[in-house]
Scaffold this active site. Structure first.
Site, PDB file in Angstrom:
ATOM      1  N   ASP A 109       0.926  -1.335   0.033  1.00 20.88           N
ATOM      2  CA  ASP A 109      -0.133  -0.204  -0.075  1.00 20.88           C
ATOM      3  C   ASP A 109       0.840   1.265   0.109  1.00 20.88           C
ATOM      4  OD1 ASP A 109       0.352   0.915   2.797  1.00 20.88           O
ATOM      5  OD2 ASP A 109      -0.711  -0.755   3.467  1.00 20.88           O
ATOM      6  N   LYS A 110       0.115   2.355  -0.219  1.00 22.25           N
ATOM      7  CA  LYS A 110       0.873   3.727  -0.315  1.00 22.25           C
ATOM      8  C   LYS A 110       1.879   4.027   0.870  1.00 22.25           C
ATOM      9  CE  LYS A 110       0.138   8.584  -1.744  1.00 22.25           C
ATOM     10  NZ  LYS A 110      -1.059   9.489  -1.983  1.00 22.25           N
TER      11      LYS A 110
END
Length: 238
Positions: A109-110
């Site tokens: 994820d980011k």
């Protein structure tokens, strides 16, 4: 026997770098793939050498060179090839000459960083990412606070969240609210969901190992090609 050298259409598409094998099946079922000018809707269809395969009208040819790349994804980058609104995509950190369409083997994820693998070999990507192959991924995680023994046991037993059973393969305390966590499947934001469920949200998450392949000292934002031996290490099953 006649046509023994045919291969499944989805394997042909994935090997050519058109998509991962699972995504290739969806492309076929959506009517976007044709063989010798005729739309094919069955992913199990087979193609023979010399057949003309197109995706959205564009010819698909087998990849001449297969690339296997490790990237140390920095925080702030997303693992997607398709989001037009993403300002920082992990795949854009990789520059090959000539340019090659690459697919990520799983995602981070980011807010997370660490080891992520890219390839134009769809079969390799599928083997790395499908849970049935049981290729383990290892993460270093820092939480807002240390976990109690009861919380560790709850995590090891599995946590139900949004209809998913989230279960780690191993969790090892490292001190100072830091843990080494090993996963098999890696559902969306799985570690963050697990730690939030016990009231100790994740502050920092870094993937350091896939199979027997380690991130090592590769700096954030940097990438390099894998050796054949490292490709084998990445596919080591747990």
């Amino acid at each position: 026997m006649e046509n023994d050298n045919r291969e499944r259409l989805v394997k042909f598409l994935s090997s050519a770098g058109a998509a991962s094998r699972r995504a290739a099946g969806e492309l076929v079922k959506s009517g976007r793939v044709a063989v010798n000018g005729r739309t094919v809707l069955e992913p199990g269809a087979r193609v023979a050498p010399g057949d003309q395969v197109t995706l959205n009208g564009t010819p698909v040819r087998p990849a001449e060179v297969r690339l296997y790349i490790m990237l140390h994804k920095p925080r702030g980058y997303v693992c997607t090839n398709h989001d037009p609104h993403a300002k920082q995509k992990a795949v854009d950190l990789i520059r090959t000459d000539p340019p090659v369409r690459l697919f990520s083997a799983g995602r981070l994820d980011k807010e997370s960083e660490g080891l992520i693998l890219f390839s134009n070999d769809g079969a390799y990507v599928e083997e790395l990412t499908h849970p049935r192959h049981e290729i383990l991924k290892q993460y270093l995680v820092r939480l807002t606070r240390p976990l109690s023994e009861a919380e560790l046991e709850r995590i090891r037993a599995g946590i139900s969240d949004q209809g998913d059973l989230l279960r780690v393969r191993a969790i090892q305390p490292l001190g100072a609210a830091r843990y080494r966590i090993t996963l098999n499947e890696g559902k969306k934001r799985e570690i963050r969901r697990i730690t939030a469920a016990v009231g100790a949200p994740t502050v920092q998450l870094k993937r350091v190992r896939i199979g027997d392949l380690e991130l090592g000292s590769l700096p954030p934002g940097e990438w390099r090609m894998l050796t054949p031996e490292e490709v084998t290490l990445s596919l080591k099953r747990g």
